[in-house]
Design a protein around this motif. Sequence first.
Motif, PDB file in Angstrom:
ATOM      1  N   PRO A 173       0.745  -1.296  -0.440  1.00 40.11           N
ATOM      2  CA  PRO A 173      -0.295   0.082  -0.186  1.00 40.11           C
ATOM      3  C   PRO A 173       0.548   0.819  -0.290  1.00 40.11           C
ATOM      4  CG  PRO A 173      -0.235  -1.023   1.886  1.00 40.11           C
ATOM      5  CD  PRO A 173       0.716  -1.808   1.171  1.00 40.11           C
ATOM      6  N   SER A 174       0.152   2.028  -0.399  1.00 43.89           N
ATOM      7  CA  SER A 174       0.793   3.781  -0.301  1.00 43.89           C
ATOM      8  C   SER A 174       0.152   4.541  -0.602  1.00 43.89           C
ATOM      9  CB  SER A 174       2.214   3.831  -1.210  1.00 43.89           C
ATOM     10  OG  SER A 174       1.376   3.745  -2.979  1.00 43.89           O
ATOM     11  N   ILE A 175       0.395   6.005  -0.495  1.00 39.89           N
ATOM     12  CA  ILE A 175      -0.507   7.096  -0.388  1.00 39.89           C
ATOM     13  C   ILE A 175      -0.949   7.477  -1.746  1.00 39.89           C
ATOM     14  CG2 ILE A 175       1.209   9.166  -0.388  1.00 39.89           C
ATOM     15  CD1 ILE A 175      -1.768   9.558   0.901  1.00 39.89           C
ATOM     16  N   GLY A 176      -0.172   7.041  -2.803  1.00 39.23           N
ATOM     17  CA  GLY A 176      -0.524   6.935  -4.065  1.00 39.23           C
ATOM     18  C   GLY A 176      -1.883   6.613  -4.266  1.00 39.23           C
ATOM     19  N   ILE A 177      -1.911   4.791  -4.586  1.00 37.70           N
ATOM     20  CA  ILE A 177      -2.776   4.267  -4.420  1.00 37.70           C
ATOM     21  C   ILE A 177      -4.057   4.565  -3.304  1.00 37.70           C
ATOM     22  CG2 ILE A 177      -2.215   2.121  -3.513  1.00 37.70           C
ATOM     23  CD1 ILE A 177      -2.957   1.509  -6.450  1.00 37.70           C
ATOM     24  N   VAL A 178      -3.903   5.079  -3.081  1.00 39.86           N
ATOM     25  CA  VAL A 178      -5.477   5.223  -1.867  1.00 39.86           C
ATOM     26  C   VAL A 178      -5.723   6.146  -2.670  1.00 39.86           C
ATOM     27  CG1 VAL A 178      -6.105   6.469  -0.157  1.00 39.86           C
ATOM     28  CG2 VAL A 178      -3.845   4.819   0.285  1.00 39.86           C
ATOM     29  N   VAL A 179      -4.950   7.157  -3.261  1.00 35.13           N
ATOM     30  CA  VAL A 179      -4.812   8.616  -3.803  1.00 35.13           C
ATOM     31  C   VAL A 179      -5.911   7.897  -5.131  1.00 35.13           C
ATOM     32  CG1 VAL A 179      -4.721  10.903  -5.396  1.00 35.13           C
ATOM     33  CG2 VAL A 179      -4.179  10.506  -2.085  1.00 35.13           C
ATOM     34  N   VAL A 180      -5.201   7.364  -6.280  1.00 34.21           N
ATOM     35  CA  VAL A 180      -5.765   6.596  -7.041  1.00 34.21           C
ATOM     36  C   VAL A 180      -7.331   6.282  -6.953  1.00 34.21           C
ATOM     37  CG1 VAL A 180      -5.654   5.651  -9.128  1.00 34.21           C
ATOM     38  CG2 VAL A 180      -3.400   7.125  -8.496  1.00 34.21           C
ATOM     39  N   VAL A 181      -7.433   5.448  -5.952  1.00 35.79           N
ATOM     40  CA  VAL A 181      -8.802   4.759  -5.175  1.00 35.79           C
ATOM     41  C   VAL A 181      -9.942   5.391  -5.859  1.00 35.79           C
ATOM     42  CG1 VAL A 181      -9.963   2.947  -4.104  1.00 35.79           C
ATOM     43  CG2 VAL A 181      -7.788   2.475  -5.055  1.00 35.79           C
ATOM     44  N   ILE A 182      -9.639   6.680  -4.630  1.00 44.13           N
ATOM     45  CA  ILE A 182     -10.307   7.534  -4.398  1.00 44.13           C
ATOM     46  C   ILE A 182     -11.063   8.450  -5.411  1.00 44.13           C
ATOM     47  CG2 ILE A 182     -10.716   9.513  -3.208  1.00 44.13           C
ATOM     48  CD1 ILE A 182      -9.118   8.939  -0.492  1.00 44.13           C
ATOM     49  N   GLY A 183      -9.669   9.086  -6.313  1.00 42.53           N
ATOM     50  CA  GLY A 183      -9.898   9.674  -6.985  1.00 42.53           C
ATOM     51  C   GLY A 183     -11.297   8.815  -8.155  1.00 42.53           C
ATOM     52  N   LEU A 184     -10.791   7.354  -8.681  1.00 46.24           N
ATOM     53  CA  LEU A 184     -11.334   6.448  -9.387  1.00 46.24           C
ATOM     54  C   LEU A 184     -12.899   6.345  -9.498  1.00 46.24           C
ATOM     55  CD1 LEU A 184      -9.180   3.880 -10.815  1.00 46.24           C
ATOM     56  CD2 LEU A 184      -9.508   6.266 -12.100  1.00 46.24           C
ATOM     57  N   ILE A 185     -13.240   6.197  -7.678  1.00 41.98           N
ATOM     58  CA  ILE A 185     -14.641   6.248  -7.192  1.00 41.98           C
ATOM     59  C   ILE A 185     -15.127   7.294  -6.872  1.00 41.98           C
ATOM     60  CG2 ILE A 185     -14.197   3.651  -7.049  1.00 41.98           C
ATOM     61  CD1 ILE A 185     -13.752   4.626  -3.591  1.00 41.98           C
ATOM     62  N   GLY A 186     -14.816   8.809  -7.098  1.00 48.36           N
ATOM     63  CA  GLY A 186     -14.735   9.814  -6.451  1.00 48.36           C
ATOM     64  C   GLY A 186     -15.589  10.796  -7.465  1.00 48.36           C
ATOM     65  N   TRP A 187     -15.792  10.344  -9.381  1.00 47.53           N
ATOM     66  CA  TRP A 187     -16.016  11.590 -10.372  1.00 47.53           C
ATOM     67  C   TRP A 187     -17.814  11.452 -10.237  1.00 47.53           C
ATOM     68  CZ3 TRP A 187     -19.132   8.747 -13.978  1.00 47.53           C
ATOM     69  CH2 TRP A 187     -18.808   6.920 -14.069  1.00 47.53           C
ATOM     70  N   LEU A 188     -17.844  10.714  -9.312  1.00 52.08           N
ATOM     71  CA  LEU A 188     -19.739  10.749 -10.251  1.00 52.08           C
ATOM     72  C   LEU A 188     -20.400  11.672  -9.993  1.00 52.08           C
ATOM     73  CD1 LEU A 188     -20.568   6.979  -7.694  1.00 52.08           C
ATOM     74  CD2 LEU A 188     -19.837   7.318 -10.037  1.00 52.08           C
ATOM     75  N   GLY A 189     -20.020  12.880  -8.031  1.00 51.15           N
ATOM     76  CA  GLY A 189     -20.906  13.290  -7.645  1.00 51.15           C
ATOM     77  C   GLY A 189     -20.474  14.854  -9.498  1.00 51.15           C
ATOM     78  N   VAL A 190     -19.072  14.574  -9.777  1.00 51.12           N
ATOM     79  CA  VAL A 190     -18.806  15.011 -10.575  1.00 51.12           C
ATOM     80  C   VAL A 190     -19.575  15.871 -11.897  1.00 51.12           C
ATOM     81  CG1 VAL A 190     -17.155  16.850 -12.181  1.00 51.12           C
ATOM     82  CG2 VAL A 190     -16.292  16.195  -9.829  1.00 51.12           C
ATOM     83  N   ALA A 191     -19.114  14.322 -12.666  1.00 53.85           N
ATOM     84  CA  ALA A 191     -20.098  13.891 -13.948  1.00 53.85           C
ATOM     85  C   ALA A 191     -22.080  14.167 -13.690  1.00 53.85           C
ATOM     86  CB  ALA A 191     -20.065  12.255 -13.486  1.00 53.85           C
ATOM     87  N   ARG A 192     -22.162  13.824 -12.716  1.00 56.97           N
ATOM     88  CA  ARG A 192     -23.849  13.974 -12.623  1.00 56.97           C
ATOM     89  C   ARG A 192     -23.733  15.178 -12.601  1.00 56.97           C
ATOM     90  NH1 ARG A 192     -24.256  10.459  -7.482  1.00 56.97           N
ATOM     91  NH2 ARG A 192     -25.429   9.027  -8.924  1.00 56.97           N
ATOM     92  N   PHE A 193     -23.196  16.587 -11.958  1.00 56.21           N
ATOM     93  CA  PHE A 193     -23.640  17.493 -11.910  1.00 56.21           C
ATOM     94  C   PHE A 193     -22.940  18.226 -13.392  1.00 56.21           C
ATOM     95  CE2 PHE A 193     -23.245  21.953 -10.327  1.00 56.21           C
ATOM     96  CZ  PHE A 193     -23.980  22.006  -9.613  1.00 56.21           C
ATOM     97  N   VAL A 194     -22.146  17.911 -14.283  1.00 60.98           N
ATOM     98  CA  VAL A 194     -22.128  18.117 -15.807  1.00 60.98           C
ATOM     99  C   VAL A 194     -22.938  18.486 -15.920  1.00 60.98           C
ATOM    100  CG1 VAL A 194     -20.409  18.446 -17.012  1.00 60.98           C
ATOM    101  CG2 VAL A 194     -18.965  18.587 -15.216  1.00 60.98           C
ATOM    102  N   ARG A 195     -23.477  16.473 -16.251  1.00 59.75           N
ATOM    103  CA  ARG A 195     -24.385  16.383 -16.669  1.00 59.75           C
ATOM    104  C   ARG A 195     -25.586  17.271 -16.954  1.00 59.75           C
ATOM    105  NH1 ARG A 195     -28.423  12.869 -16.517  1.00 59.75           N
ATOM    106  NH2 ARG A 195     -29.652  11.654 -18.056  1.00 59.75           N
ATOM    107  N   ALA A 196     -26.406  17.443 -15.922  1.00 57.93           N
ATOM    108  CA  ALA A 196     -27.284  18.099 -15.579  1.00 57.93           C
ATOM    109  C   ALA A 196     -27.265  19.713 -16.405  1.00 57.93           C
ATOM    110  CB  ALA A 196     -27.655  18.430 -14.200  1.00 57.93           C
ATOM    111  N   GLU A 197     -25.795  20.307 -15.406  1.00 56.67           N
ATOM    112  CA  GLU A 197     -25.659  21.214 -16.550  1.00 56.67           C
ATOM    113  C   GLU A 197     -25.401  21.758 -17.943  1.00 56.67           C
ATOM    114  OE1 GLU A 197     -24.623  25.922 -15.444  1.00 56.67           O
ATOM    115  OE2 GLU A 197     -25.681  23.406 -14.403  1.00 56.67           O
ATOM    116  N   LEU A 198     -25.173  20.274 -18.956  1.00 61.69           N
ATOM    117  CA  LEU A 198     -25.165  20.718 -20.229  1.00 61.69           C
ATOM    118  C   LEU A 198     -26.216  20.721 -20.757  1.00 61.69           C
ATOM    119  CD1 LEU A 198     -22.138  18.892 -21.014  1.00 61.69           C
ATOM    120  CD2 LEU A 198     -22.539  21.462 -21.269  1.00 61.69           C
TER     121      LEU A 198
END
Lengths: 469, 416
Positions: free
Chosen positions: B280-305
Amino acid sequence: MAAYVLKRLLLFLPTLLAVSMLAFGLNKCAPGDPVTQFMTLDENSKTGADYQRYQRVYAETAVRMGLNKPAFYLQLTTAAYPDTLYKVLQADHRANLSRLVARYGCWPEIQTYYKALQRAEAAFVYAGLRSDASIAARTALLQLYGQHEPGPIGARLDTIGMALSRDSALAAHGRPAYAALTDACRAVEAGATPWKHYIPALYWQGFDNQYHHWLGGVLKGNWGVSYRDERPVFAKIADAARWTLLLNLLAIALAYLIAIPIGVYSAVRPGGRFDRWSNVALLALYSLPGFWVAILLTVFFTNPQYGMDWFPSMGVGEPGRGDSWWDALQLRASHLFLPVAALTYGSLAFIARQVRGSMAKALSEDFVRTARAKGLPERTVIWKHAFRNALFPLITLFSGILPAALAGSVVVEAIFNIPGMGFLTIESILNKDWPVVYAVLMMTALLTVAGILLADLLYAWADPRVRLS
Amino acid sequence: MQTQEIQKKQAEDASPLRQKAMRWSMRFLYLLLFLAVFGDFIANDKPWLCRLDGAWYMPVARELLVKAGVARWPANLVNLDWHAQRYDLSIWPPIRYAAGTIDLKNSNYVSPVAPQQVEHWRFRHWLGADRLGRDTAAGLVAGARTAVWVGLVAMSIAGFIGLLLGSLAGFFGDRGLTVSRAGLLGGLAGLLAGGFYGFVARPLLWQQNATWAVLSGCALLAVFIIGLAWLAHNMLGRLPWWRRRATLPIDTLVMRLVEIIDAMPGLLLLLAVMAIVSRPSIGIVVVVIGLIGWLGVARFVRAELLRIRHFEYIDAARVAGLSEWRVLWRHALPNALRPVVTTLTFGAAAAILLESYLSFLGIGLPPEIVTWGGQIQAVRSNINAWWLAIFPGLAIFFTVASLNLLGEGLLERQKQ
C-alpha cells in the motif's frame, strides 16, 4: 404500473451483475491461498512423510472448493499463457509457473519442465532414503517449485547433482529423472519466446466455471463459507445485520425526530436568525468526522479519569439469565446509547436540510395561501396543510439514507465493539477472510439498489407523471 | 411572486454570515496549503540556521536538497543528534520536532499539560506526544501535506473523468452521439486491445509501482480506444456499409456506470480494494479515491449541459457550421466549468474524510505516512491520550467544514 416496475427491475440487473463480477474479481485477486486457509494446521504440515498426505488433502480440498475449474467465462491473456493453467491445483505452483511464463514465454517447454520436476520428486523424494545427501537433494528439489530466475534454479540443480554424485543409492533412484530435469531446464532457456507477450489471446472457458457456480450459489442463498470458522457466510452476515439494523434504525428514527422540527421552523421563517444559525450549525455538524465523534465519546464518557464514566465502552452487553426484562433493557440501552448518538448526528444534518427545502416549497404553494386566507391558525396551516405535503419526499429519502448509514456504521461499530456488519468487515479484512468481505460488499450493494428501487417506485406510485413519461 | 420575494430576502439576509464563513474558510485553506508546502520549515528537528564548531550551516534547507538528491550531508553531520549539540548560535523552526522524530525521553504518551523531560521550555511538546514520543503538532503539519495531496490529486483525477463522461452524457444524450460503424468497431477493438496492453501484458513487459500501473494502464486504454476508432473510421470507413452512422447511447452507458459504482458505499469499496493491495502507498489510495469519486462531478456536469444545450447560442454556433465536438468543447463546456468547481470542493472534503477513515482503521496506508486519521488511531490503544483525539480531529473538522462551507457559498452565489 406493472410495466414500469418491470422496466426498473430490468434496468437494475446489469448493475447487480457488474457488482457481482467486481466482488468476485476482487475476491480472486486477494492475497493468500484459500485452500491452505481451509486446511487444519495438522494437514498443512509439509515435513517429511507428511508431504504426500499434504498434497493429497490439498488436491481434495481444492476440488471440493471448485478451484479445479476456470475462473470466468472468458480469459484475456497473452499468447504465451495456456488456457489450462487452472488445472494446476496448487496455488504456489501455479503462481510460480505463471512467473516462469512471464519470464520465458514458452509454455510447452515450461510444461515439460514442470512434469520433469514432478517425476524427479516421485523418483527421489518419496523413495524413503534417509542419507544426508538425499535430504539435501529433496530440499533443493522442493525449493525449485518456487523459483523462476535462472540463477537460483541453476544453484538448486547443482546441489542436486552434487548430492547424486555423493550417494550411489540416491543416484540409482534419481539419475534419469535428474538428467530429464536439467534437459528440460535447458530447453526452457533455449526456447524462450518473450515476444509472445505482445500477442493477445482470448479464450472461451465454457459455463462450467467458478463465477458461474458462485453466482448460482448467491442466487440460491449460498454465499460461500468463511475461511475462519467454516460457518456459512450468509449466516454470519445475518447475525451481524441484526445489530447493524437495530443501531441504524434507532439512529435514523432519532434523526428524523430531531430534524423535522429544526427543518420546519427554519423553513417557516426563511432568512430568520434561527434559519441562519441552524444552517451553519448543521453544515458544521455534517463536517464532523463520525469516527472522531465516536472516539471523543469513548474518551470522555467511558473513562473514569475525567469523572464522567457513565457508559460501558465495550460490546452490546449480555443480560444474565435471571435478569428481568427491565434490567436487560437498561443494560442494552446503556451499551447502545453512545453508538446511536454517534450515528445520529450525521444523518440529522442531511435530513434537516431536506426537510427545510421540502417545507419551503410546500409553504409557497397556493393551497397554503388559501388556508391562511380562510383564517386558519398558523399552527394548523404549518402542520396540517404544509407539512403533510412536505412529508412525502422525506419518506422516500429514508430508502436512500439506510445504505449510507450502513456504511457509516463501519467505524462506529469498530470503535464500540458492536458485532455488526461493519465490525465483521474490518475483522474479516484483518483475518484475510475474503469471502465474508466481498459478501458484505455484495450485500450492501443489493441493499442500496433495493433502496433506490423502492424510492423510484414510491415516487412513481405517488406521481403518475413519472411512470408515464 | 411570494417565492421570489422570500428568496430575495433570504439571499440578502443570509449573505453577511455566509460571506464571513466563506472568507474564514478561504483563510483556513490557504493556511493548510502553506503548511503543506513549507511544512519542513515549520516542524523540523534541525535548526533553520546554526553556527556549530565555527562553521555556519542551514540544516533544514540542506535536508531538502539531500532528499531531492542534489546534495549530501558532510561526514560530520550524518546522523547527528541536532537537539544535543551546543551551538554558538541557532535559529529553530517554531516546532522543534519532525513528524517522525522519536523523542525517547518523552515517550509513552506525554500530555501537553504534564511536566516534560526537556532541556528548555522551547523544546516542549506543545500538543503532547504519542507512545514513541512523536510530537503531535509536528504530526499535524505532516498530516496537512497528506490531506492537501489527497484533496488535490484525487479531485484532479475525479474532475477529469467526471468532466469527460458527464459532458459527453449531457451534451449528446442518448441520440446525439453517432459514430460510423467502422469507428464503433474500431472503438470496441481498442477497448479489448487497450485492456490487453494496458492491464494484461504491460505488467509482464514493464514493471512499475501500483500507482503508475493503474494510471498508465488507463492512459493506454484511452489511447487505444481513440486511436483504433479513428484509424478504423478513416480506413474501413471508406466502404459504404461501414460508413453508415450508428447511434451510441452514451447517456445510458455513463449513467449505468455511475449507478454501478454508486451501489457500493465508498468506504466499503475503498476498504475492499485497499485490503488486497500488496504494497500500500498514499498514491494508490489517492488514485482509488479519485476513480470512485467522479460520480458527483459527472452528474453535475451532465445536468448543467442538459440545460445549456438548449440555449440559443448553442443553436447559433451549430447554424454557423461548427462541428458538434467544437460546439461542446469551445461553447457549451466552458459555461459549465464554473459550477464544477463547487462539486470539486465538496468532493475534496469527501475525499479527505474518506482517507482519514481509512487511516484511522489502519488499512491501506503504510505506517510511515503521517495522517490525521492515523494519529487519532493511537487513542484506541490509550484512551487517556485525549490530545491525540482532539487536535488531529479538529484539523480534519476544520478542513472538511471549510471546504463544505466554501462549496455551499459558491452554490449560493450561482443561484443568484
